[in-house]
Scaffold this active site. Structure first.
Site, short mmCIF file in Angstrom:
data_model
loop_
_atom_site.label_atom_id
_atom_site.label_comp_id
_atom_site.label_asym_id
_atom_site.label_seq_id
_atom_site.Cartn_x
_atom_site.Cartn_y
_atom_site.Cartn_z
N HIS A 179 -8.70 -10.91 2.06
CA HIS A 179 -9.99 -9.83 2.43
C HIS A 179 -10.91 -10.48 1.00
O HIS A 179 -10.43 -11.08 0.41
CB HIS A 179 -10.38 -8.31 2.39
CG HIS A 179 -9.27 -7.70 1.19
ND1 HIS A 179 -8.14 -7.87 0.83
CD2 HIS A 179 -10.09 -6.67 0.86
CE1 HIS A 179 -8.26 -6.85 0.01
NE2 HIS A 179 -9.23 -5.98 -0.18
N HIS B 76 -12.62 -8.66 -1.35
CA HIS B 76 -12.67 -7.68 -1.85
C HIS B 76 -12.38 -8.64 -3.46
O HIS B 76 -11.36 -9.93 -3.39
CB HIS B 76 -12.39 -6.72 -2.56
CG HIS B 76 -12.08 -5.88 -1.11
ND1 HIS B 76 -11.57 -4.66 -0.62
CD2 HIS B 76 -13.93 -5.45 -1.09
CE1 HIS B 76 -12.58 -3.67 -0.49
NE2 HIS B 76 -13.79 -4.44 -0.49
N ASP C 286 -11.27 -7.94 -6.47
CA ASP C 286 -9.56 -8.67 -7.00
C ASP C 286 -8.68 -9.26 -6.12
O ASP C 286 -7.29 -8.91 -6.29
CB ASP C 286 -9.18 -6.89 -7.03
CG ASP C 286 -8.96 -5.92 -5.96
OD1 ASP C 286 -10.28 -5.80 -5.14
OD2 ASP C 286 -8.38 -5.17 -6.08
N HIS C 287 -9.44 -9.67 -4.65
CA HIS C 287 -8.11 -10.46 -4.26
C HIS C 287 -9.11 -11.82 -3.93
O HIS C 287 -8.47 -13.31 -3.80
CB HIS C 287 -8.53 -10.08 -2.84
CG HIS C 287 -7.96 -8.52 -2.73
ND1 HIS C 287 -6.16 -8.42 -2.31
CD2 HIS C 287 -7.83 -7.60 -3.57
CE1 HIS C 287 -6.80 -7.47 -2.92
NE2 HIS C 287 -7.09 -6.50 -2.87
N HIS D 21 -10.04 -1.30 5.77
CA HIS D 21 -10.11 -1.08 4.47
C HIS D 21 -11.53 -2.05 4.22
O HIS D 21 -12.50 -1.55 3.65
CB HIS D 21 -8.71 -2.23 3.69
CG HIS D 21 -9.45 -2.31 2.37
ND1 HIS D 21 -9.52 -1.19 1.88
CD2 HIS D 21 -10.03 -3.27 1.73
CE1 HIS D 21 -9.38 -1.71 0.32
NE2 HIS D 21 -9.99 -3.02 0.26
N ASP E 81 -4.54 -5.17 1.73
CA ASP E 81 -4.84 -3.81 0.84
C ASP E 81 -4.78 -2.78 2.63
O ASP E 81 -5.65 -1.95 2.70
CB ASP E 81 -6.39 -3.41 1.01
CG ASP E 81 -6.25 -3.73 -1.12
OD1 ASP E 81 -5.74 -4.80 -0.92
OD2 ASP E 81 -7.08 -3.76 -1.59
N HIS F 192 -1.21 -4.09 -4.16
CA HIS F 192 -1.45 -2.66 -5.44
C HIS F 192 0.32 -2.22 -6.02
O HIS F 192 0.33 -1.83 -4.79
CB HIS F 192 -2.61 -2.08 -5.52
CG HIS F 192 -4.16 -2.72 -5.66
ND1 HIS F 192 -5.20 -2.46 -6.04
CD2 HIS F 192 -4.46 -3.49 -4.25
CE1 HIS F 192 -5.94 -3.55 -6.02
NE2 HIS F 192 -5.54 -3.79 -5.03
FE FE Z 1 -7.43 -4.54 -3.71
ZN ZN Z 2 -9.66 -4.25 -1.51
#
Ligand code: FE
Ligand code: ZN
Length: 256
Positions: free
Chosen positions: A57, A59, A61-62, A115, A134, A172
């Protein structure tokens, strides 16, 4: 079908990035590169040349490492068609039911919105490995930033049909806090109590609790357990529908 070697890289405060390597062809994917340096260092230490990025996805942090890693390696970026405009550098768009070959290892793609609206997951059946991003976490599920509880329940239900031995490579290390919440809604779940002992022990030693197996998640993850009479009773919804129970459980987690 080829079996992947999977290497876990812990980055930022609690993210896991994965290197998935097909020894037969040398193909190596980075799953959800949050960052660049630790990922490149881990690949170099393994002697693996990065050929692909798989994104679950959009985001940061990905996908934060996407463009730089592509620049450095010339790798191919594979991500959800449903969110193609928010995946930096995307080359190959995949959607629910598609298969994608990482070397000789076949991934099946699931669209799992909730998400985010365009979240996907990659299941390598030959390696018993699910990269769930996530969506499904150890004893938890992602927050609903762009989707409804009904969508998330439908997404998680797709995972529940996979083999029990499937390893859940989520993005995570949230397991301890997820487990504390799980205990609040199923305080008498014996499997959960036992798992939490193990998780506390591991975290005291700084050991990852990821991956887990789908069997463990079905037994202890409240977001896969709206059918549990114990959970239904705790949230005051005995006999209610699964979506209703899931919705209430997710709402409680948001304010836990
Ligand atoms: Fe994440
Ligand atoms: Zn995420």
């Amino acid at each position: 079908m080829s079996k992947l070697e999977i290497h876990q890289v812990a980055v930022l405060s609690d993210n896991y990035v994965y290197l998935a390597h097909d020894a037969e062809t040398g193909a190596t994917a980075v799953v959800d590169p949050a960052v660049v340096e630790p990922v490149m260092a881990a690949a170099a230490a393994k002697g693996w040349k990065i050929t692909h990025i798989l994104n679950t996805h959009h985001h940061a942090d990905h996908t934060g490492g996407n463009l730089e890693i592509k620049d450095m390696t010339g790798c191919t970026i594979v991500g959800p068609k449903a969110d193609k405009d928010r995946i930096p550098g995307i080359d190959i768009e995949v959607a629910d039911g598609d298969t994608y070959m990482l070397g000789n290892a076949e991934a099946k793609v699931f669209d799992v919105p909730g998400h985010t609206s365009g979240h996907c997951a990659f299941w390598f059946a030959g390696s018993d490995a699910l990269f769930s991003g996530d969506t499904l976490f150890a004893m938890g599920c992602g927050r609903l930033f762009e989707g409804t509880p009904a969508q998330m329940w439908d997404s998680l239900s797709k995972f529940m049909d996979l083999p029990d031995a499937t390893q859940i490579f989520c993005a995570h290390e949230y397991t301890l806090s997820n487990g504390e919440f799980a205990l609040s809604v199923e305080p008498e779940n014996a499997d959960l109590l036992a798992r939490m002992e193990e998780v506390r022990e591991k975290r005291r030693g700084g050991v990852p609790t990821v991956p887990s197996t789908l069997a463990e998640e079905k037994a202890t993850n409240p977001f896969l357990r709206p059918m549990s009479a114990h959970l239904q009773e705790t949230v005051g919804l005995s006999g209610a529908g699964l979506v209703e129970v899931f919705t209430e459980t997710r709402a409680r987690k948001d304010s836990f």
